[in-house]
Design a protein around this motif. Structure first.
Motif, PDB file in Angstrom:
ATOM      1  N   VAL A   1       0.840  -1.194   0.000  1.00  0.00           N
ATOM      2  CA  VAL A   1       0.000   0.000   0.000  1.00  0.00           C
ATOM      3  C   VAL A   1       0.875   1.245   0.000  1.00  0.00           C
ATOM      4  O   VAL A   1       1.842   1.338   0.771  1.00  0.00           O
ATOM      5  CB  VAL A   1      -0.914   0.035   1.248  1.00  0.00           C
ATOM      6  N   THR A   2       0.538   2.207  -0.850  1.00  0.00           N
ATOM      7  CA  THR A   2       1.274   3.469  -0.851  1.00  0.00           C
ATOM      8  C   THR A   2       0.908   4.285   0.380  1.00  0.00           C
ATOM      9  O   THR A   2      -0.167   4.118   0.964  1.00  0.00           O
ATOM     10  CB  THR A   2       0.957   4.297  -2.095  1.00  0.00           C
ATOM     11  N   GLN A   3       1.793   5.178   0.775  1.00  0.00           N
ATOM     12  CA  GLN A   3       1.499   6.055   1.904  1.00  0.00           C
ATOM     13  C   GLN A   3       0.288   6.933   1.599  1.00  0.00           C
ATOM     14  O   GLN A   3      -0.511   7.238   2.479  1.00  0.00           O
ATOM     15  CB  GLN A   3       2.710   6.929   2.223  1.00  0.00           C
ATOM     16  N   GLN A   4       0.159   7.316   0.342  1.00  0.00           N
ATOM     17  CA  GLN A   4      -0.979   8.125  -0.080  1.00  0.00           C
ATOM     18  C   GLN A   4      -2.300   7.389   0.164  1.00  0.00           C
ATOM     19  O   GLN A   4      -3.245   7.958   0.721  1.00  0.00           O
ATOM     20  CB  GLN A   4      -0.829   8.467  -1.561  1.00  0.00           C
ATOM     21  N   ASP A   5      -2.339   6.112  -0.213  1.00  0.00           N
ATOM     22  CA  ASP A   5      -3.575   5.350  -0.025  1.00  0.00           C
ATOM     23  C   ASP A   5      -3.836   5.049   1.448  1.00  0.00           C
ATOM     24  O   ASP A   5      -4.992   5.053   1.898  1.00  0.00           O
ATOM     25  CB  ASP A   5      -3.512   4.037  -0.821  1.00  0.00           C
ATOM     26  N   LEU A   6      -2.792   4.788   2.209  1.00  0.00           N
ATOM     27  CA  LEU A   6      -2.987   4.572   3.644  1.00  0.00           C
ATOM     28  C   LEU A   6      -3.608   5.796   4.300  1.00  0.00           C
ATOM     29  O   LEU A   6      -4.556   5.695   5.076  1.00  0.00           O
ATOM     30  CB  LEU A   6      -1.644   4.260   4.323  1.00  0.00           C
TER      31      LEU A   6
ATOM     32  N   PHE B   1      -7.430   4.151   3.682  1.00  0.00           N
ATOM     33  CA  PHE B   1      -7.555   3.045   4.627  1.00  0.00           C
ATOM     34  C   PHE B   1      -7.558   3.478   6.091  1.00  0.00           C
ATOM     35  O   PHE B   1      -8.265   2.891   6.921  1.00  0.00           O
ATOM     36  CB  PHE B   1      -6.430   2.028   4.389  1.00  0.00           C
ATOM     37  N   ASN B   2      -6.785   4.492   6.446  1.00  0.00           N
ATOM     38  CA  ASN B   2      -6.649   4.856   7.857  1.00  0.00           C
ATOM     39  C   ASN B   2      -7.657   5.870   8.390  1.00  0.00           C
ATOM     40  O   ASN B   2      -7.909   5.878   9.605  1.00  0.00           O
ATOM     41  CB  ASN B   2      -5.233   5.373   8.123  1.00  0.00           C
TER      42      ASN B   2
END
Length: 776
Positions: free
Chosen positions: A234-239, A243-244
């Motif tokens: 998972v990319t940091q952008q998507d996290l 997701f977070n």
């Protein structure tokens, strides 16, 4: 008596207490119970309700030896007879009603059942925050009643706030859908409903909720890849922007008592052993006031299945060092003592974990003695399966049902005109299928055929043997014949837990088996209008029905709970005007061929043809959009108030635009912007242009300037509100927009930024452009 004289006096006391902990006259015992320890609050400070919780917790911890401590780190927490503490089971579930799925709760006289509300995916489709909180309150009341009766605990590992990223995920039904704002809002309001006490004391909990499964968990068992082995890349952008956010909202806004880490790895590290995720985010940045739990047997999985660690003791040190406080399973109970004794783990880390979990138990009143003498001590069997809760379950199901097609206003039916109804399909008489997974024993069932039978004469033919629907020409013939003789036909198709569930991900988006052919043949033979009802957690490709004129109307009913059949009948016969909106995108079947479930990227990749996911990023064709949903009336929207220009000040010279002329700057870090109190109002008038009252979900979206931030969403939900609008009436809806919170996006490095330039607001068919610029 002779036997007692041969025993040490202390052992006699322990044996006596053990007997008392089994119960007096069949009544359960509780910590600090005066029947076990007379004047317990005087004898032990941890029993003294007048003392601060931290003082009580620290007093309890210092009285435990290491062996006793480690047995408190697991879901089946051990008893400490010498302190009058019985065993406690942490694992109970309340996803959409009190469930007996976990071992902490069971149904028996005098409480043999509990209210089963609609599965979460349908409840989310209501877009009604007040309803979500009201449901949480009802569930917590029934949970307290069961605790008082000795049938359950007070720690509930719900809700599931994972993003419904892929339409094949079997557990997507448990979630509020694909959008992080919708999911966050559901999480906050349901948690508040579960946890909040009547007095609003933050140091007290009615029950303790748990937001799960942190993080990027949305694959169970697909194409020979399971959740225990899956490494979510998972990319940091998507996290940070997908997701977070629901978990952050759970902690910072919902003040949830617990967060559960997931089975899977994220970028090579099991989530339950990741100090950045647990200590860094949940405990550190977000400030969890509560405990972090593993998913069940996650610690064991880390060692024995993922082989992330080399010894059990190293595993204990890694997970507890990362921030884990409680292990669902036995692993910490079996190996923590050894980890401490060989120096892999400091006993102070064990004490920290116990402080976090004991604090939640203290806030629940679990160390306040007999619950009969506590707040909510009067709750009992009379407060479970009440008429009020049943009405709430009907309301939730009705409000969530989504009308997707309605040619020539075929619906609603009139009972005086529809004198006979053919009710067809494998879910037409569904009971268990209506309640989905993580359900308990419902108070009652109203099946679709039973609900429709309240309004008119019905003839029921299944058309399929079950939802798998192996081809059976005789069942199809009977269904078609019934449709040919009735004034109208309702066909209830879809899925159940044999098709989509925990550890059961789908491989197809089509209706299972011969269902589609059965529907077509029945519709061809029908004498009157045909209503297709899809009962499912995940989306289905029903393109054939969308474009087939013989099927006049389509309804999606999710898994509608114990009252699902009544809710469906009320919608079909016009007692309720549908107002549900889809909480997920409905994709065509070719999506499953083009997109592997293991690809976690939310953003599209034009170079590879990867189309992205969810309405925010998906670039492919779609059957229905997130937010779609019709009504029996017509609504129009008009924008009454919105800004043309928003002026943004910079907080310090050390900012994203340092050294660059203002007119060359196209983006500002939110942390560098002067965002305190930077709000604007949006006022929208909603007109009901028809002759039927309705409840309407007003969804406010925005689109950021194109080309400023790579991977910015095409569209983003920023606010929503559910309102009553009478026939011919008008309601004004007010939205307060927090510029830096609601209009910012996350860049590729996970940094939240605010684009300068032209932004677009969308509400209904209305669009409004405004600029964000740097001011002096």
């Amino acid at each position: 008596m002779g036997f007692q004289r041969t025993l040490d006096g202390g052992l006699i006391v322990v044996l006596l207490v053990l007997g008392l902990l089994q119960g007096i006259c069949g009544q359960p015992m509780y910590p600090c119970d005066n029947r076990v320890i007379p004047n317990a609050a005087v004898v032990y400070p941890f029993c003294n309700k007048a003392l601060p919780i931290n003082v009580r917790v620290n007093d309890l911890i210092r009285r435990l030896n290491l062996k006793e401590k480690v047995q408190m780190l697991v879901d089946k927490a051990g008893a400490v007879p010498r302190l009058g503490i019985p065993s406690y089971e942490w694992w109970s579930e309340a996803l959409h009603g009190v469930s007996n799925f976990g071992p902490g709760t069971h149904f028996a006289n005098p409480i043999p059942a509990a209210t089963s509300f609609p599965q979460v995916i349908l409840t989310a489709a209501t877009f009604d925050t007040e309803l979500w909180e009201e449901m949480g309150k009802a569930v917590s009341t029934e949970a307290r009643a069961m605790y008082n009766a000795g049938l359950g605990g007070l720690t509930y590992w719900s809700p599931n706030v994972n993003i419904f990223r892929d339409p094949r995920w079997g557990r997507g039904q448990e979630t509020p859908g694909e959008d992080p704002l919708l999911t966050s809002n559901f999480a906050v309001h349901y948690v508040r409903g579960l946890q909040s006490t009547d007095g609003g004391d933050p140091n007290r909990l009615k029950v303790a909720a748990c937001c799960k499964h942190f993080t990027a968990y949305d694959l169970d068992n697909w194409n020979q890849i399971d959740r225990f082995h899956f490494d979510a890349r998972v990319t940091q952008q998507d996290l940070d922007d997908t997701f977070n956010p629901p978990f952050k909202a759970c902690v910072t806004d919902g003040h949830v008592a617990s967060v559960m880490c997931s089975y899977n790895k994220v970028n090579g590290v099991p989530t339950c052993a990741d100090p950045v995720l647990l200590n860094g985010n949940i405990r550190g940045k977000w400030g969890l006031n509560g405990y972090i739990s593993s998913d069940c047997d996650s610690a064991d999985v880390i060692y024995n299945t993922q082989h992330f660690t080399t010894t059990p003791e190293r595993t204990v040190a890694d997970v507890m060092g990362a921030g884990l406080d409680l292990n669902c399973g036995r692993f910490l109970g079996d190996h923590t003592e050894a980890a401490v004794k060989i120096g892999k783990l400091q006993e102070s880390v064990v004490d920290r974990a116990l402080f976090n979990s004991f604090s939640v138990q203290m806030r629940l009143g679990l160390f306040d003695g007999d619950p009969a003498f506590q707040p909510y001590g009067n709750l009992g069997p009379k407060d479970v399966c009440t008429p009020e809760h049943h009405r709430l379950s009907v309301r939730a199901a009705r409000e969530g049902i989504v009308l997707l097609k309605n040619i020539n206003r075929a619906l609603p039916f009139s009972p005086t005109r529809i004198r006979s109804l053919a009710v067809i399909g494998p879910n037409a008489a569904a009971k268990d299928a209506m309640i989905g997974n993580y359900a308990g024993i419902p108070c009652r069932y109203t099946t679709p055929v039973k609900g429709l039978g309240i309004y008119t004469k019905t003839v029921h033919k299944p058309g399929c043997q079950n939802v798998a629907c192996p081809r059976n020409p005789y069942l199809v013939r009977d269904a078609a014949q019934a449709a040919s003789q009735a004034d109208a036909t309702v066909i209830v198709v879809g899925a159940d837990l044999s098709i989509e569930a925990e550890m059961v991900d789908r491989t197809s988006l089509l209706l299972p088996g011969y269902q589609e052919q059965m529907v077509i043949e029945t519709a061809k033979a029908s004498r009157g209008p045909v209503i297709l009802v899809v009962m499912s957690g995940g989306p289905m490709d029903i393109s054939f029905a969308k474009h087939y004129d013989k099927i006049t109307s389509i309804l999606w009913v999710g898994y509608p709970g114990q009252a699902g059949g009544k809710a469906l009948a009320d919608v079909i016969f016009g007692k309720h005007n549908p107002g549900g909106r889809l909480p997920v995108t409905w994709y065509p079947q070719d999506f499953v061929a083009r997109v592997p479930m293991t690809d976690m990227n939310m953003r599209p990749n034009p170079a590879t043809g990867y189309p992205g996911r969810t309405y925010r990023f998906y670039t492919g064709s779609k059957l229905y959009r997130f937010g779609d949903g019709l009504s029996y009336t017509t609504y129009s929207h008009s924008l009454v108030q919105a800004p043309k220009l928003v002026s943004l000040a910079l907080q310090t010279p050390n900012n994203s635009c340092a050294g660059i002329e203002k007119n060359m700057c196209n983006s500002v870090r939110v942390e560098h912007a002067n965002c305190q109190g930077l709000l604007f109002d949006v006022h929208v008038d909603v007109d009901n242009q028809g002759s039927i009252d309705g409840r309407h979900a007003v969804l406010l979206f925005f689109s950021p300037p194109a080309g400023v931030h790579k991977g910015a969403p095409q569209r983003q939900l920023m606010a929503f509100r559910k309102v009553n609008v009478g026939a011919g009436g008008r309601e004004r809806v007010h939205f307060s927009v927090d510029v830096c919170k609601d209009l910012s996006v996350v860049d590729e490095m996970g940094v939240r930024k605010l684009a300068l330039g032209s932004h677009l607001l969308h509400v209904g068919d209305v669009k409004h452009t405004f600029d964000i610029q740097l001011g002096d």
